[in-house]
Write an enzyme that holds these catalytic residues in place. Structure first.
Site, PDB file in Angstrom:
ATOM      1  CD  GLU A 189      -1.582  -2.496   1.443  1.00 24.37           C
ATOM      2  OE1 GLU A 189      -0.447  -2.664   1.953  1.00 24.37           O
ATOM      3  OE2 GLU A 189      -2.344  -3.451   1.187  1.00 24.37           O
TER       4      GLU A 189
ATOM      5  CG  HIS B 106     -11.943  -7.631   6.112  1.00 24.52           C
ATOM      6  ND1 HIS B 106     -11.477  -8.555   7.017  1.00 24.52           N
ATOM      7  CD2 HIS B 106     -11.268  -7.879   4.964  1.00 24.52           C
ATOM      8  CE1 HIS B 106     -10.570  -9.326   6.435  1.00 24.52           C
ATOM      9  NE2 HIS B 106     -10.427  -8.947   5.212  1.00 24.52           N
TER      10      HIS B 106
HETATM   11  C1  TPP Z   1      -2.171  -5.025   4.364  1.00 27.22           C
HETATM   12  C2  TPP Z   1      -3.137  -5.825   3.580  1.00 27.22           C
HETATM   13  N1  TPP Z   1      -3.350  -5.542   2.281  1.00 27.22           N
HETATM   14  C3  TPP Z   1      -4.257  -6.229   1.546  1.00 27.22           C
HETATM   15  C4  TPP Z   1      -4.973  -7.265   2.120  1.00 27.22           C
HETATM   16  C5  TPP Z   1      -6.031  -8.010   1.323  1.00 27.22           C
HETATM   17  N2  TPP Z   1      -5.589  -9.367   0.985  1.00 27.22           N
HETATM   18  C6  TPP Z   1      -5.896 -10.416   1.773  1.00 27.22           C
HETATM   19  S1  TPP Z   1      -5.179 -11.849   1.228  1.00 27.22           S
HETATM   20  C7  TPP Z   1      -4.469 -11.071  -0.088  1.00 27.22           C
HETATM   21  C8  TPP Z   1      -3.597 -11.853  -1.033  1.00 27.22           C
HETATM   22  C9  TPP Z   1      -2.402 -12.443  -0.340  1.00 27.22           C
HETATM   23  O1  TPP Z   1      -1.698 -13.257  -1.226  1.00 27.22           O
HETATM   24  P1  TPP Z   1      -0.457 -14.151  -0.750  1.00 27.22           P
HETATM   25  O2  TPP Z   1       0.437 -13.340   0.112  1.00 27.22           O
HETATM   26  O3  TPP Z   1       0.147 -14.750  -1.951  1.00 27.22           O
HETATM   27  O4  TPP Z   1      -1.092 -15.271   0.198  1.00 27.22           O
HETATM   28  P2  TPP Z   1      -2.087 -16.451  -0.181  1.00 27.22           P
HETATM   29  O5  TPP Z   1      -3.476 -15.916   0.004  1.00 27.22           O
HETATM   30  O6  TPP Z   1      -1.807 -16.860  -1.564  1.00 27.22           O
HETATM   31  O7  TPP Z   1      -1.801 -17.532   0.801  1.00 27.22           O
HETATM   32  C10 TPP Z   1      -4.801  -9.707  -0.104  1.00 27.22           C
HETATM   33  C11 TPP Z   1      -4.371  -8.751  -1.144  1.00 27.22           C
HETATM   34  C12 TPP Z   1      -4.714  -7.531   3.488  1.00 27.22           C
HETATM   35  N3  TPP Z   1      -5.354  -8.519   4.133  1.00 27.22           N
HETATM   36  N4  TPP Z   1      -3.808  -6.820   4.173  1.00 27.22           N
END
Ligand code: TPP
Ligand code: TPP
Ligand code: MG
Ligand code: MG
Lengths: 334, 411, 411, 334
Positions: free
Chosen positions: A57, A126
């Site tokens: 972000e 959220h």
């Molecule tokens: C600081 C923050 N930014 C955005 C999100 C929204 N978000 C939740 S899971 C996710 C994707 C994460 O992907 P990854 O790190 O590859 O983990 P995976 O879900 O594949 O295990 C996002 C963008 C969040 N929870 N926290």
């Protein structure tokens, strides 16, 4: 049109009218955003005008500042307002300061969109409403629509604005108005007058509140989801309340607020954010500064509690129509 | 062998030399000038991995320019470069002194690091944009930004283009390719990447240059810059000025026990080069190479300039509390002005006499300008910016609440 | 050749396969099982640089365990591991279904990634601490944390140890070496380093393990973790689970066009290894190696687990909108449960019949526990946590303003 | 003792008494901090109890949270409050939430110290007062001393506290009390009663305000540097003002505040931070909620303007005794 479609439409109009407008954020490109607010834009405008960003972000805002300094007009999405904190330094120390510290040598016309507020069982990460940490920062504007018509018009105004705008989208309103009665059937924007979003580039100017319900006895200051809650509370409590949808918190339409409170002599302030140092505190201060001698009763705040937004106890946290209604009655009794 | 149950200890890196110790740079590996080859600009980042562990050097200890990286500059260019560095040093000395005399609140100089910003500026094209830290005033000097304007800013007088809003030396000079300096470390690094992305989005041919100090590479904005630069192949040159110190903290706290700052680029597949920051020719040649790479759409380059902060961190700092007073003198890469001067002399293009004369001229120029600036005003004395200016420019159009506040304030 | 004036373009990485395309993993280089040697735990990080670009694999396609990294587990251990993974998968399937039935608000499963958390858990010692993401529930299953407690948390019922405060699956289980999961990506990575530093400061022998997803490596906390871990040689294992996707975003957006996630360690001089995340034996062996390294005071190891998120991102996600439905099936590293099962069969320690029987037993166990949990309550139905609990625990002692608010709320 | 020495002493007492207390931050180790608040601690307690950190505020807080989860009690320094923003996410989303979200399974007893406020010609990035962005966050405590005795006692209380504490140090008071008359000779703590800091581990409890000047006509709420400014303004304006030094903003000693305002019927609130959504807004709201029927005049805020803290115009920005004095007179006239 839903609020999501209205936001998408605003992007489309802005991108179509000005090729300096670029749109990016996490999952914003191919997929069109987890709430689908940017769906179709990448296909229409190409990958260099609408694209997926790395999950950073701070980097999203930081690069947007650089782009704005170059001369573009980035419109970026933070996936949830709860995730804006990593970007707080770039927003406060950089975006908000750039014009002033460089005496206009560089400026920062960026829009930072983010879904805000609760009511979707999203728990503490959220559901947050962080408006007050932005309204405290000189150099920012803070906008929050409560319906599709305003969402489109205010977003267009924000994109056109020469300064950085925090654009908060009450996610509980994305698909329909919500009055806080979570146990009743959902309604959609289709049937609502404010779902009839005008075509084209009609803006809703920043800094102008809207009286959404006329009343004589008490003024209710609300924004976002709380506008419907307040209207419903007024109806249900039988108190003749005037409801003002602030629409823009900074700049604030103090004139409309003061005129109403001077008329009614009473004021209730409603927000979903935690209470202490919330935007309600500023509103309360301004009202007492401007309307002290008109006030017939103490101003009352109805807010989220000073706790994290809980998952299971969501509706005990949410300042619903019952709590607002009680405040209306109380302020009338004093 | 499993370690289960064995007590752990915390490793806290410490510099080898603190006040009272004798500086010893014998472990500091310095390749011979000319030893590092110049690869083609379209080289794969991974094929020059060793360049992050070596040091590109052009000037050898006899003052000769040797190797692949030599030859990018004419004697005229070099004399111009020497003049820029000398001007910067003189400017710094005068302004630091003015601060000591109470004519302003604060100052930061580039002492010992002049070659980096002065040579880099000459590798860019008009319209390119630097995102500097407070230690790259040489970018302005070498871009012929008026010294008078710099001084007006430093004095926060009525002619300060920033209207007294900013602390001394936090210049902004868009037309000279110089982004508004922030007091917050690191933030500009990722902004430079955004600017470069914007140039690419716009089909422009301009490039950006980000700047950061060794200590500040620890800031998170460094990571953001690397992630965005590598993902979008941004046309940006990312510069780390490793002057060995971050206030009282030696570079080992930011760098960890191993590797180099340049090596940070490897995790991102970014071309990474270390260069002798006290060698004007080497800095210029590497900067040119990286700029060309960016302009050709070949993506970012991370450059670590190996140099030494010969002065205090700022006018508020007294380095004798945390490092040996002998350390600056013992620094093995020498002084950038001396080295370029010797080179020019060794190729018959300069002399001690011309140097002394240039020095005198520069001093006289700087003093003249200083008098002009001081005639306008110094901090708290003379013509000052208006208090009204504090309220102006927070937004393009002043919103009602600020108008009210300005009126309350009485302006 | 200088590029001056030539228009630039923005490079935006795209996956090769979107809905409608046919997945093609032929470019995905997979070394043979056993091909990567096992270095001594005190190897210098730089001497195993190639390990960040290869993949440690133990199980070959015939289900045999081969090479240096084989042999760390007995058949009993392996059967236990198999049971853990099967339990996790069954648990996930039931809970995802419960979410679909409206019994809770949200769910996230580990489908296809079970080997990583289940095998890793068995490489730690009691008292060590994981700082997990939402996709490491296997750490709890393999540490024999009660499934009933997990379900009570998921249902936010009256027995939820977190009193309904947290969304489903954001467990906290200190006694089981499992740090409270945050909804904010990345934050835990640097916290794990702090925990490890604290262990070292205290002369303890415990180690920490940080966890992060491929997409989340882009977050700045990743950098902070690497900086602090390398500077203080923290006893921590830093785990990147590269399951190829971050919601709808393929890993190339976080990783950039080149390199691997493991390679991010090189810029910090941190030992970095890539491992087949769908190979229980390989995960366990590498985790053991890294844990030993940490415990011996040799510092952090960065491990990238190469795996595939076979299901949707969460119960709110429909992956068919952004990736081919055939992609999970085409994933070349297979399924971790199938692979371990085949291995056990191939060494004569398991059979299809025993597997089917185990499956049935596990399902019956999970269903039994689920009934117990549901008898207490599901979200919004049955016995629920108290609203008063929202006000409790914000501070150790409730301050006056919160007491007032609790009273206003009527609890 | 100066306030710097008092803070150093508090560290020393805490580290000596409890080896779980660890101290780190930028330049905090060998050098002892740019303001020298930790000088001598590394030498006395060793490099693993007091050390230099990389320049990464987010990492400093993030590692401290991990250490606290382990069982240590980190006391960390952010070099200037203006540089805390990069750490805001770790503070808000993590430190403040940990106890609640884990139901006490993990806790976060950390102290985050930072010099705050202006008056040293530090410009916009060495002068800020960000208290309001912390008081809005449930789970944090926010403390700000105004003299050496309190600095030591409150810091000891903060270190002993089981929850995260933001400890703001008014840098303009480090070496002496400052009443806002920047053109008069400096005074030092040596000659001041509150420079006589008791030895040992005497704490000043969090959540207790202190009436530093008794008065009958108007209550002035102040903290940090503004305490002296308010006292001076009271003296110079001739208004019989009662000055309350809040000392701790969260938890807040509302009892003392309300009792005073009910007595005086008038209230002036002073802070150096920007006005909109500053902590003054919350104070104003609380006072009107608690004392509405006692108020004889509108409450007045005297604050920093909603602009960046300027360099050259520092004293036009700083809410000095003249501005506070005017407010006192004005509130008496209404
Ligand atoms: C600081 C923050 N930014 C955005 C999100 C929204 N978000 C939740 S899971 C996710 C994707 C994460 O992907 P990854 O790190 O590859 O983990 P995976 O879900 O594949 O295990 C996002 C963008 C969040 N929870 N926290
Ligand atoms: C975000 C932030 N943190 C801390 C500081 C305080 N500070 C100013 S300069 C400095 C040291 C920077 O060192 P380095 O990056 O090596 O640059 P140098 O001064 O050596 O050129 C510090 C810690 C700051 N300005 N901003
Ligand atoms: Mg440095
Ligand atoms: Mg992933």
């Amino acid at each position: 049109m839903t609020m999501i479609e209205a936001i998408r439409d605003a992007h489309d109009v802005a991108m179509g009218g000005d090729n300096r407008v670029v749109v990016y954020g996490e999952d914003v490109g191919f997929f069109g955003g987890v709430f689908r607010c940017t769906a179709g834009l990448q296909e229409k405008y190409g990958r260099s005008r609408c694209f997926d960003a790395p999950i950073n972000e701070s980097g999203i805002v930081g690069t947007a500042i650089g782009m704005a300094a170059y001369g573009l007009k980035p419109v970026i999405e933070i996936q949830f307002a709860d995730y804006v904190y990593p970007a707080y330094d770039q927003i406060v120390s950089e975006a908000a300061r750039l014009r002033h510290r460089s005496n206009g040598d560089f400026t920062c016309p960026i829009v930072i969109r983010m879904p805000t507020g609760g009511g979707i069982f999203g728990g503490q990460t959220h559901s947050q409403s962080p408006e007050a940490i932005f309204t405290h920062v000189s150099g920012l504007k803070v906008v929050i629509p409560s319906n599709p018509v305003d969402a489109k018009g205010l977003l267009l105004a924000s994109i056109a604005d020469p300064d950085p705008v925090i654009f908060l989208e009450p996610k509980r309103l994305y698909n329909g108005p919500f009055d806080g009665h979570h146990d009743r059937p959902l309604t959609t924007w289709k049937k609502h007058a404010l779902g009839a979003v005008p075509e084209g580039d009609e803006i809703v100017p920043l800094g102008k509140a809207k009286i959404t319900r006329d009343g004589a006895d008490v003024t209710v200051l609300a924004y976002g989801t709380m506008v419907y809650v307040a209207e419903t509370a007024a109806k249900e409590s039988g108190v003749d309340a005037e409801v003002i949808d602030l629409r823009s918190l900074l700049p604030l339409d103090l004139e409309t607020i003061a005129a109403s409170v001077k008329k009614t002599g009473r004021c209730v302030i409603v927000h979903e954010a935690t209470r202490t140092c919330g935007f309600g505190a500023e509103l309360m201060s301004l009202v007492q500064e401007e309307c002290f001698y008109s006030l017939e009763a103490p101003i009352i705040r109805v807010t989220g509690w000073d706790t994290p937004y809980p998952h299971a106890q969501e509706w005990q946290y949410f300042p619903g129509p019952a709590r607002v209604g009680e405040a209306l009655k109380q302020v009338m009794e004093e | 062998m499993s370690g289960v149950g064995k007590p752990l200890t915390l490793n806290v890196p410490e510099p080898e030399c603190r006040p009272g110790d004798t500086p010893d740079f014998t472990d500091f590996e310095i390749p011979r000038a000319g030893a590092v080859a110049r690869p083609p600009v379209d080289v794969a980042a991974d094929d020059i991995r060793d360049m992050a562990f070596s040091i590109v050097r052009v000037l050898n200890k006899d003052g000769q320019a040797v190797g692949d990286w030599a030859g990018s500059l004419t004697p005229d260019d070099l004399r111009t470069g020497l003049r820029h560095m000398m001007t910067l040093r003189t400017f710094d000395a005068r302004m630091l002194n003015a601060q000591r005399q109470g004519k302003t609140s604060f100052y930061m100089q580039s002492l010992g690091e002049e070659a980096i910003s002065c040579a880099f500026a000459r590798a860019l094209e008009p319209g390119d944009m630097n995102f500097p830290t407070y230690r790259q005033a040489g970018l302005l000097i070498a871009a012929d930004y008026p010294m008078l304007t710099m001084m007006n800013q430093i004095y926060s007088n009525a002619h300060d283009p920033l209207h007294g809003r900013q602390m001394p030396i936090l210049y902004s000079a868009k037309a000279h390719g110089f982004f508004s300096i922030s007091g917050n470390l690191g933030t500009q690094f990722v902004q430079s990447v955004g600017w470069a992305m914007a140039s690419a989005i716009s089909g422009d041919s301009k490039i950006a240059a980000g700047w950061i100090g060794d200590g500040s590479t620890a800031e998170n904005d460094f990571h953001a810059a690397m992630v965005f630069a590598s993902t979008y192949t941004a046309p940006v040159v990312l510069n780390i000025v490793n002057n060995q110190w971050a206030i009282s903290t030696f570079q080992g706290i930011a760098r960890g026990g191993v590797g180099t700052f340049a090596a940070r680029g490897h995790g991102f597949g970014v071309a990474s080069i270390r260069v002798d920051g006290n060698d004007y020719l080497a800095v210029h040649a590497v900067a040119k190479w990286a700029a060309e790479r960016a302009r050709l759409g070949l993506g970012p380059t991370l450059i670590e300039y190996v140099t030494y902060r010969a002065g205090g961190h700022s006018s508020s700092d007294d380095p004798s509390a945390y490092r040996s007073g002998e350390e600056p003198g013992a620094w093995p890469l020498g002084d950038p002005i001396d080295r370029l001067k010797q080179h020019l002399i060794s190729i018959g293009e300069w002399s001690d006499e011309r140097h002394a004369q240039a020095d005198a001229e520069i001093l006289s120029d700087v003093v003249t300008v200083q008098k002009q600036a001081e005639a306008v005003g110094t901090l708290g004395d003379g013509k000052a910016p208006s208090p009204r200016d504090v309220f102006e420019g927070v937004y393009e159009t002043m919103p009602p609440h600020l108008i009210r506040q300005r009126q309350m304030a009485g302006y």
